[in-house]
Design an enzyme around this catalytic site. Structure first.
Site, PDB file in Angstrom:
ATOM      1  N   VAL A 217       0.841  -1.197   0.000  1.00  0.00           N
ATOM      2  CA  VAL A 217       0.000   0.000   0.000  1.00  0.00           C
ATOM      3  C   VAL A 217       0.877   1.248   0.000  1.00  0.00           C
ATOM      4  O   VAL A 217       0.621   2.213  -0.726  1.00  0.00           O
ATOM      5  CB  VAL A 217      -0.958  -0.001   1.205  1.00  0.00           C
ATOM      6  N   ASP A 218       1.931   1.239   0.820  1.00  0.00           N
ATOM      7  CA  ASP A 218       2.854   2.372   0.868  1.00  0.00           C
ATOM      8  C   ASP A 218       3.495   2.619  -0.492  1.00  0.00           C
ATOM      9  O   ASP A 218       3.588   3.764  -0.953  1.00  0.00           O
ATOM     10  CB  ASP A 218       3.963   2.108   1.891  1.00  0.00           C
ATOM     11  N   TYR A 219       3.988   1.571  -1.114  1.00  0.00           N
ATOM     12  CA  TYR A 219       4.699   1.751  -2.384  1.00  0.00           C
ATOM     13  C   TYR A 219       3.753   2.185  -3.494  1.00  0.00           C
ATOM     14  O   TYR A 219       4.131   2.966  -4.372  1.00  0.00           O
ATOM     15  CB  TYR A 219       5.459   0.477  -2.767  1.00  0.00           C
TER      16      TYR A 219
ATOM     17  N   ALA B 219       3.238   5.757  -2.977  1.00  0.00           N
ATOM     18  CA  ALA B 219       4.410   6.486  -3.467  1.00  0.00           C
ATOM     19  C   ALA B 219       4.295   6.746  -4.963  1.00  0.00           C
ATOM     20  O   ALA B 219       4.629   7.842  -5.447  1.00  0.00           O
ATOM     21  CB  ALA B 219       5.683   5.705  -3.160  1.00  0.00           C
TER      22      ALA B 219
END
Length: 397
Positions: free
Chosen positions: A183-185, A188
């Protein structure tokens, strides 16, 4: 005035490397952890000058567990090709330094909770008055409004909340986390895309704007194929995109092999190369849905056939005829010939580690490939050089 600093890795990379599509763009990265910082790294890969502004305690990712004694593996992977500056934004004089940087910046990215920027005097309205051309990107957990707006958001929390873990788990079993901060990537990537789009629009309007990215939006957007609910449908409908049956990870004589055989061509090739041509001719198995319905009997025969060779041997035998991959360790990818051919890994000099190898250039540009990547900054690495530039500029906040 601060002492004359040593050359910045950014200056060296810019001098020795090619320009990128975002060369000349200056980004202030006030974010921590993964989503905001890696979004800024993607901008740096495209030639932007990124100044990472950390608090005196440093980015929390520096403190994450790591088998590297002197550095955080996670921090190194997320923050390449940036200058590193330390400013305590709770102190008026150091906040004034940031304001001077804002005046000459094109982009500012942060991941403060929605109420924090106003308390620090760095909210969008305040900074837009200072620099109307500023593209201001806020990365939040849950968005700018709503009952959860001030709640801290983390990758695996959002995975669990949005159904990703329930879908990942086996039917009737416990939900399962997807490790790797997916989810973070993805957030990003949305940061880099949103900022780039706003910069493009600024070329027409001459004005910056607010760009909002949240982990909640990221987690839901990743599930766009599942997030469809037709009128009249009941709540319990099939949303799993996995085709089941033959497509999946299977045991071999040595190791595990993922096979995808959803099309008629790939299904026939799989049957022929495993010595089971009669399965391809059987009308009971001539569609993906039929094969899923008869998965138990098919898998028993397929696994018996796969036991004749190792995963790597099957991978070589299947070649281009059957989409597949032997399950490898991430370490294997550093020397994989395809990765090497694409020049996806670079060795980056580092003042503490000597050097380290890492992934670089996730996007290929033919005419403007961008400057040479360089290592993530050690803590406080470029504060002196940036403050010297601010002092020479003589601007007042």
């Amino acid at each position: 005035m601060p002492a004359s600093p040593s050359p910045s890795p950014f200056d060296i990379a810019r001098r020795d490397g090619a320009s990128g599509p975002l060369s000349g763009v200056r980004v202030l990265d006030l974010s921590a952890y993964i989503a905001g910082p890696y979004g800024c790294t993607l901008l740096a890969d495209q030639g932007a000058e990124v100044i990472k502004v950390e608090p005196p305690a440093g980015d929390n990712l520096r403190k994450y567990p790591s088998t590297l004694e002197a550095e955080s593996r996670a921090f190194l992977g997320v923050n390449r090709s940036k200058r590193g500056v330390v400013l305590d934004l709770k102190q008026p004089d150091q906040r004034a330094v940031l304001m001077r940087l804002v005046r000459e910046a094109d982009v500012l990215v942060h991941n403060f909770r929605p109420g924090v920027p106003a308390r620090l005097g760095i909210d969008f309205d305040s900074l837009q008055r200072l620099n109307p051309r500023l593209v201001y990107c806020a990365v939040t957990g849950y968005g700018e409004t709503g009952p959860l707006r001030d709640k801290a958001g983390y990758d695996q929390v959002l995975q669990t909340m949005t159904g990703m873990c329930a879908m990942q788990g086996k039917p009737g079993g416990a939900p399962e986390i997807l490790y790797g901060s997916v989810v973070d990537y993805y957030a990003a990537a949305l940061v880099a895309a949103g900022v780039s789009s706003a910069l493009y629009e600024r070329e027409r309007s001459g004005e910056g704007q607010y760009v909002g990215v949240s982990l909640l939006r990221s987690a839901l957007t990743m599930q766009s194929a599942r997030m469809i609910w037709a009128e009249g449908e009941p709540e319990a409908v099939g949303r799993d995109m996995r085709s089941g049956g033959v497509t999946g990870i299977h045991p071999t004589a040595d190791g595990w092999l993922y096979i995808s055989a959803n099309t008629p061509h790939f299904w026939q090739a799989l049957c022929e190369k495993t010595g089971l041509p009669e399965l391809a001719a059987d009308p009971r198995y001539d569609t993906v849905r039929k094969r899923a319905a008869h998965s138990d009997e098919l898998l028993a025969r397929l696994h018996a056939a796969l036991a004749a060779r190792s995963a790597l041997e099957w991978e070589a035998l299947f070649g281009e005829d059957v989409p597949c991959a032997a399950a490898r360790k991430v370490e294997d990818m550093f020397e994989h010939p395809q990765v090497q051919a694409g020049e996806m890994i670079a060795s980056l000099p580092h003042p503490v580690l000597g050097s380290y190898r890492g992934i670089t250039r996730p996007i290929v540009f033919g005419r403007t490939p961008g400057p040479h990547p360089f290592a993530a900054p050690v803590f406080d690495q470029d504060t002196a050089s940036v403050l010297a530039r601010v002092a020479e500029d003589g601007a007042t906040p």
